[in-house]
Design a protein around this motif. Structure first.
Motif: not given
Ligand code: FES
Length: 501
Positions: A18-22, A24-31, A74-88
């Motif tokens: 399965g996949s979710w839409n997230i 990133i900036d102004d682009r919606t991508i399938e993750a 509230p804090k910045l997150m490391p993208a390499c260690n952050l799992s995608v979530a729905p509508n992120m």
């Protein structure tokens, strides 16, 4: 899952179903469920800088250059260690992220020597690229730089410069997770922390050269390539390693045409400078063994460059005419077919001279003393790149002592030692490299090497892999396929000869 696939995807999170839409900036991508924001972004061509992340290694999360802003966090997150979530909703272009990248670069460059002018990594250095893209024009530090051990031999193959190291731990994780030699580790703490060889007395890791390419800075460098050339003078050509029947994909680096300068001399203009792994998920992933990294050194062996009849140099026409006469007169000719030959050359041999000869298969290469014969990663015991291709076309009949006495002519294709076992039989030898022998071949025809022609090999699993021509062949050297076609045409008579020419 095979060991290669397992190691190829060591820590890359396996996409869940399965996949979710997230966004990133102004682009919606399938993750894909289970992948990280960084993986999803890179897959869709969105750039998020990263040093310590590597798709085949576990996540270290240590460099922090990949920080992104996530809506509602509230804090910045490391993208390499952050799992995608729905509508992120992720932002990489907001000023907060820009400032964080500047600060990380300031920190990483704090004690870096900035000796790009004498560093081999310049031109392909991630640290250099990111400093230009995300860093500040000048350092805010007024402190003297902290010095560490500089340019020393980590092993017979690798130089280490601890001052250039940013402690991303890619090299350490490689030796722990992929090659499993545990050759490297990080010792000490804080500003004193350094990468070090953990057991200086241990045997070298047969995959150690991979850490050179993995290093995002110029900390780990190849001793063989050290100061040989700036990388922007070179270009890669896709090829296949001939070191064993795995047939890994490699890039061979030669000088760019526009940078072949008369002042360098012929040798440096037309040599192979280095080998790097070419990622091929089907065969070797992004890895290569050290024998593969040494492929360019094959060209330093003494070549066979002149056609010979016995010990007398002749023209190629004379050599071919004599070979034709010997084949025409032979009552029981045998051919020793090379497992270094490409599929295309084997096809030409089969279609032209194949039916005239009793065909024996032969291994051109065997393991050398001290070489790892076989392991459960990449290295195979068969040290020839196309045994599969030979077996597929001719079976695998090897020459016994009794067989050797049964023939009056041998066509030897590839490297071969002495002709002692051939008795009084005549010998036509097609060879790329020179060898000292007690007896001369009746006809010797110089052959091109893999680097001087294009073609394909089939590896031990039958996977076809293509190699491209990298170098021009010397003037009197022949391609095997041309020799077979010419000989067959001459043997078939004047009409076929006209067609062939
Ligand atoms: Fe994410 Fe290094 S790439 S912390």
């Amino acid at each position: 899952m095979s060991r290669i696939a397992a190691r190829s995807t060591a820590a890359a999170s396996k996409p869940e179903r399965g996949s979710w839409n997230i966004t990133i900036d102004d682009r919606t991508i399938e993750a894909n469920r289970g992948e990280s924001v960084l993986q999803a972004a890179l897959r869709h061509g969105i750039e998020i800088p990263h040093f310590c992340y590597h798709p085949r290694l576990s996540i270290a999360g240590s460099c922090r250059i990949c920080l992104v802003k996530v809506e509602g966090v509230p804090k910045l997150m490391p993208a390499c260690n952050l799992s995608v979530a729905p509508n992120m909703k992720v932002s990489t272009l907001v000023p907060e992220v820009g400032r964080a990248r500047q600060q990380v670069m300031q920190f990483l460059m704090l004690n870096h020597p900035v000796d790009c002018g004498i560093c081999d990594k310049a031109g392909e250095c991630r640290l250099q690229d990111y400093e230009y893209a995300y860093g500040l024009p000048r350092s805010r530090s007024t402190e003297a730089k902290h010095h560490k051990r500089k340019l020393y031999d980590l092993s017979p193959r690798i130089q280490l410069d601890n001052e250039r190291c940013i402690l991303c731990s890619r090299c350490v994780r490689f030796t722990r997770e992929i090659s499993k030699s545990n050759m490297l580790g990080i010792v000490e703490r804080g500003a004193h922390a350094v990468v070090e060889r953990l057991d200086p007395k241990s045997d070298d890791d047969p995959y150690s050269d991979n850490v050179i390419g993995l290093c995002p800075t110029g900390a780990l460098l190849s001793r063989d390539f050290l100061y040989q050339s700036r990388v922007w003078f070179l270009e890669p050509v896709r090829s296949v390693c001939t070191g064993c029947s795995r047939g890994c994909s490699i890039d061979l680096w030669r000088r760019k045409k526009e940078w072949r300068l008369r002042s360098l001399g012929e040798e440096r203009n037309s040599m192979l400078y280095r080998v790097t792994a070419h990622e091929n998920p089907e065969i070797n992933g992004p890895w290569l063994c050290n024998k593969g990294f040494d492929q360019h050194k094959l060209m330093s062996r003494e070549r066979t460059l002149t056609p010979m009849l016995g010990d007398a140099p002749v023209s190629i026409e004379q050599a071919l005419a004599q070979a034709r006469d010997l084949i025409a007169r032979a009552r029981s000719p045998a051919a020793l077919v090379s497992a270094l030959a490409s599929n295309e050359e084997l096809d030409v041999f089969k279609a032209t001279l194949g039916a005239r000869f009793r065909v024996y298969a032969r291994e051109d290469s065997v393991a050398q003393p001290g070489e790892v014969v076989e392991d459960d990663f990449l290295i195979k015991a068969d040290k020839n790149p196309n045994s599969y291709g030979v077996r597929e076309r001719f079976g695998w009949r090897t020459l016994t002592a009794a067989d050797a006495q049964a023939h009056d002519l041998f066509l030897v294709w590839g490297d071969w030692g002495d002709y002692d076992g051939f008795g009084r039989a005549r010998v036509i030898h097609l060879a790329s490299f020179a060898r000292q022998r007690d007896r001369h071949a009746d006809v010797l025809i110089p052959l091109s090497t893999t680097f001087e022609r294009s073609g394909t090999f089939c590896n031990f699993e039958g996977k076809r892999n293509r190699f491209e021509k990298v170098l021009d062949k010397p003037p009197l050297v022949q391609h095997a396929a041309d020799v077979f076609a010419q000989l067959e045409a001459e043997l078939a008579g004047p009409q076929r000869l006209q067609e062939a020419s």
